[in-house]
Design an enzyme around this catalytic site. Structure first.
Site, mmCIF file in Angstrom:
data_model
loop_
_atom_site.group_PDB
_atom_site.id
_atom_site.type_symbol
_atom_site.label_atom_id
_atom_site.label_comp_id
_atom_site.label_asym_id
_atom_site.label_seq_id
_atom_site.Cartn_x
_atom_site.Cartn_y
_atom_site.Cartn_z
ATOM 1 N N ASP A 170 -23.580 27.751 42.656
ATOM 2 C CA ASP A 170 -22.269 27.628 42.785
ATOM 3 C C ASP A 170 -21.573 28.897 43.065
ATOM 4 O O ASP A 170 -20.836 28.646 44.268
ATOM 5 C CB ASP A 170 -21.571 27.020 41.581
ATOM 6 N N HIS A 198 -21.350 23.926 34.716
ATOM 7 C CA HIS A 198 -21.885 23.336 35.943
ATOM 8 C C HIS A 198 -21.689 22.151 36.107
ATOM 9 O O HIS A 198 -22.590 21.397 35.665
ATOM 10 C CB HIS A 198 -23.271 23.826 36.075
HETATM 11 P P1 NDP Z 1 -35.717 18.753 40.879
HETATM 12 O O1 NDP Z 1 -36.737 19.912 40.917
HETATM 13 O O2 NDP Z 1 -35.079 18.566 42.107
HETATM 14 O O3 NDP Z 1 -34.743 18.889 39.760
HETATM 15 C C1 NDP Z 1 -34.833 19.370 38.396
HETATM 16 C C2 NDP Z 1 -33.614 19.617 37.628
HETATM 17 O O4 NDP Z 1 -32.773 20.503 38.267
HETATM 18 C C3 NDP Z 1 -32.790 18.392 37.514
HETATM 19 O O5 NDP Z 1 -32.147 18.371 36.267
HETATM 20 C C4 NDP Z 1 -31.716 18.581 38.530
HETATM 21 O O6 NDP Z 1 -30.353 18.308 38.167
HETATM 22 C C5 NDP Z 1 -31.587 20.274 38.219
HETATM 23 N N1 NDP Z 1 -30.812 20.833 39.312
HETATM 24 C C6 NDP Z 1 -29.937 21.876 39.038
HETATM 25 N N2 NDP Z 1 -29.214 22.669 39.947
HETATM 26 C C7 NDP Z 1 -29.660 21.682 41.240
HETATM 27 C C8 NDP Z 1 -29.416 21.486 42.581
HETATM 28 N N3 NDP Z 1 -28.568 22.547 43.059
HETATM 29 N N4 NDP Z 1 -30.076 20.749 43.176
HETATM 30 C C9 NDP Z 1 -30.982 19.710 42.490
HETATM 31 N N5 NDP Z 1 -31.034 19.697 41.408
HETATM 32 C C10 NDP Z 1 -30.512 20.595 40.581
HETATM 33 O O7 NDP Z 1 -36.361 17.402 40.167
HETATM 34 P P2 NDP Z 1 -37.821 16.582 40.416
HETATM 35 O O8 NDP Z 1 -37.278 15.338 39.957
HETATM 36 O O9 NDP Z 1 -38.245 17.139 41.779
HETATM 37 O O10 NDP Z 1 -38.710 17.430 39.479
HETATM 38 C C11 NDP Z 1 -38.320 17.219 38.193
HETATM 39 C C12 NDP Z 1 -39.651 17.755 37.420
HETATM 40 O O11 NDP Z 1 -39.381 17.806 36.056
HETATM 41 C C13 NDP Z 1 -40.881 16.479 37.651
HETATM 42 O O12 NDP Z 1 -42.153 17.170 38.141
HETATM 43 C C14 NDP Z 1 -40.826 15.925 36.209
HETATM 44 O O13 NDP Z 1 -42.371 15.673 35.721
HETATM 45 C C15 NDP Z 1 -40.722 17.437 35.306
HETATM 46 N N6 NDP Z 1 -40.183 17.334 33.907
HETATM 47 C C16 NDP Z 1 -40.746 18.142 33.051
HETATM 48 C C17 NDP Z 1 -40.378 18.289 31.786
HETATM 49 C C18 NDP Z 1 -40.849 18.999 30.904
HETATM 50 O O14 NDP Z 1 -41.593 20.108 31.233
HETATM 51 N N7 NDP Z 1 -40.964 19.006 29.674
HETATM 52 C C19 NDP Z 1 -39.322 17.122 31.305
HETATM 53 C C20 NDP Z 1 -38.694 16.181 32.217
HETATM 54 C C21 NDP Z 1 -39.070 16.363 33.507
HETATM 55 P P3 NDP Z 1 -29.879 16.615 38.585
HETATM 56 O O15 NDP Z 1 -30.915 15.593 38.028
HETATM 57 O O16 NDP Z 1 -28.483 16.728 38.160
HETATM 58 O O17 NDP Z 1 -30.031 16.876 39.976
#
Ligand code: NDP
Length: 352
Positions: A170, A198
Site C-alpha cells: 500500500d 491492510h
Molecule cells: P497468492 O500467492 O496470490 O496469495 C497468497 C496470499 O497473499 C493471499 O492470502 C492473498 O490475499 C495475500 N495477499 C496479500 N497481498 C496481496 C496482494 N497485493 N495481491 C494478492 N494477494 C495478496 O495465492 P495463491 O492462491 O496463488 O497461493 C496460495 C498458496 O498458499 C497455495 O499454494 C496454497 O497451497 C498455499 N497455502 C499454504 C498454507 C500453508 O502453508 N499452511 C495454508 C494455505 C494456503 P487475498 O486472498 O486477499 O488475495
C-alpha cells in the site's frame, strides 16, 4: 528455540534460514527468486530456503524449487520443501507467511477468520517452538493484520514486536501514484504513511510527506500538489476522490486489467519490508503493521500500520506526528475494523 544468525560466534556469512509458506502460489513464485538471488538480504548472505506448503500445493512448490536450483544463484545455500510446520520453521530466522485461505463464495468474515485461525495459530506455535531466537515474521496472507495477531498469540516466547503484517505494498502504491501525478522520480518522495488495517479501510496519509527538488531542498508534498493541481482545495478533492480510493482499491484494478491478482508487486513489497527491517531504513520512514504499544491512541496489542523506521534491530514508530481531523477520523474507522476482527477471533477462541 534454536541459534541466532546474529550470534557473535557465527561468521557474517553463515546462512540465514528463510521460511516461506504458500511457496507454491503466485506470490511465492515471484518472491522466492528475489530472496534466493540476494535482493532481500544482500549478495553476501547465503540463504537456506525452507518452503512450507499444504499437500495440494506441495508439487507446485517442488517445481519452483527445481527452477530455483537451475538459477544457480551463488547466494542460495539449500532448499527444502515440506508440509510439516515443525520442519518448515526449524531454525528459521525470517518467516514470510504468505499462504492463507482465500475468501470463498458465500464466506462470511467469521468463516474466513476461523479458516485462517486454523492456519496461523499452529504456525505461530511452530514458530514459538522451532524458530531461531531472533526470528522475524512478516504476514502477507490476508486478513494480514489479524492473521499476525493470531500467530503472535500462539507464540508466547517470541516478543510480539517480531510479528508484523505487510502494508508496504500500500505504501509503495501511494509513492507510485504521487510520483506519477507530480511527474517526479519515486525516490524524491518521503514521509508518506499508511495507517491502520491492510484493507479497503487503510489510511494513506501524505500530510507530512516531502518532495525533494532537483536542488536538494525539500518542500511539503501538499505544496507541490497544490502547485500542480491548482490550489489547496483541489488537493483535498484529489486526495478524497482520486488518491485514497486508487491506492486502497489498486488490488482490484490490477485484477481487472491483468486478469489475476497482483503477485510480483506484493512479492517486491515483502522483500522491501524485510530488507528495511534487517538492514535499516534510509532517511525516510516507511509503513509496516506492527503491534501497538498505545502510540497515537491505537489500542495496545492491536497490529496496526504505523510510520516506522528501523536501525536494523527492530521497528520504531515515528512519534508525535500531528494528525488532521480527517486523517484521525479515517484511522478511527480503520481501528474499528481491526477491533471487530480481534473481537471476532477472540469469540472464536483463536486468541485469549
Ligand atoms: P497468492 O500467492 O496470490 O496469495 C497468497 C496470499 O497473499 C493471499 O492470502 C492473498 O490475499 C495475500 N495477499 C496479500 N497481498 C496481496 C496482494 N497485493 N495481491 C494478492 N494477494 C495478496 O495465492 P495463491 O492462491 O496463488 O497461493 C496460495 C498458496 O498458499 C497455495 O499454494 C496454497 O497451497 C498455499 N497455502 C499454504 C498454507 C500453508 O502453508 N499452511 C495454508 C494455505 C494456503 P487475498 O486472498 O486477499 O488475495
Amino acid at each position: 528455540m534454536g541459534s541466532s544468525w546474529f550470534d557473535d560466534s557465527m561468521s557474517p556469512s553463515s546462512p540465514v534460514t528463510v521460511t516461506v509458506t504458500g511457496a507454491g502460489g503466485q506470490i511465492g513464485y515471484a518472491l522466492l527468486f528475489r530472496i534466493a538471488s540476494g535482493a532481500m538480504l544482500g549478495p553476501e548472505i547465503p540463504i537456506r530456503l525452507q518452503l512450507l506448503e499444504i499437500p495440494t500445493g506441495q508439487k507446485a512448490a517442488e517445481g519452483t524449487a527445481l527452477e530455483l536450483q537451475d538459477c544457480a544463484f551463488p547466494t542460495l545455500d539449500s532448499i527444502a520443501v515440506t508440509t510439516d510446520a515443525a520442519a518448515g520453521f526449524n531454525g528459521t530466522n525470517i518467516a514470510l507467511l504468505v499462504g492463507a485461505r482465500p475468501r470463498g463464495p458465500g464466506m462470511e468474515r467469521g468463516d474466513l477468520l476461523q479458516a485462517n485461525g486454523a492456519i496461523f495459530g499452529p504456525q505461530g506455535a511452530a514458530i514459538n517452538d522451532y524458530a531461531a531466537d531472533d526470528v522475524k515474521v512478516l504476514v502477507v496472507g490476508n486478513p494480514a493484520n489479524t492473521n499476525a495477531l493470531i500467530a503472535s498469540a500462539h507464540a508466547p516466547d517470541v516478543p510480539a514486536s517480531r510479528f508484523t503484517a505487510m502494508t508496504r505494498l500500500d505504501h509503495n502504491r501511494a509513492l507510485a501514484q504521487l510520483a506519477a501525478t507530480l511527474n517526479v522520480p519515486v525516490y524524491s518522495i518521503s514521509n508518506v504513511t499508511i495507517w491502520g488495517n491492510h484493507s479497503a479501510a487503510q489510511v494513506p496519509d501524505i500530510s507530512h510527506g516531502l518532495l525533494r527538488q532537483p536542488d536538494g531542498n525539500k518542500i511539503p508534498l501538499v505544496q507541490a500538489l497544490a502547485q500542480k493541481l491548482g490550489g489547496t482545495a483541489s488537493v483535498e478533492q484529489w486526495l478524497e476522490e482520486v488518491f485514497i480510493p486508487r491506492v486502497a482499491k489498486r488490488g482490484a484494478e490490477i485484477i481487472e486489467v491483468r486478469g489475476s491478482s497482483s503477485a510480483a508487486s506484493a512479492a517486491a513489497a515483502a522483500v522491501d519490508h524485510i530488507h528495511d527491517w534487517v538492514g535499516g531504513t534510509a532517511d525516510s520512514w516507511t509503513s509496516a503493521a506492527i503491534v501497538s504499544e498505545g502510540s497515537y491512541d491505537i489500542d495496545p496489542g492491536l497490529i496496526s500500520s504505523f510510520p516506522v523506521r528501523s536501525t536494523g534491530s527492530g521497528w520504531q514508530i515515528e512519534q508525535d506526528l500531528e494528525l488532521s481531523t480527517g486523517v484521525r477520523a479515517r484511522i478511527d474507522t480503520s481501528l474499528r475494523e481491526l477491533r471487530e476482527e480481534r473481537d471476532l477471533v477472540r469469540s472464536l477462541g483463536l486468541i485469549s
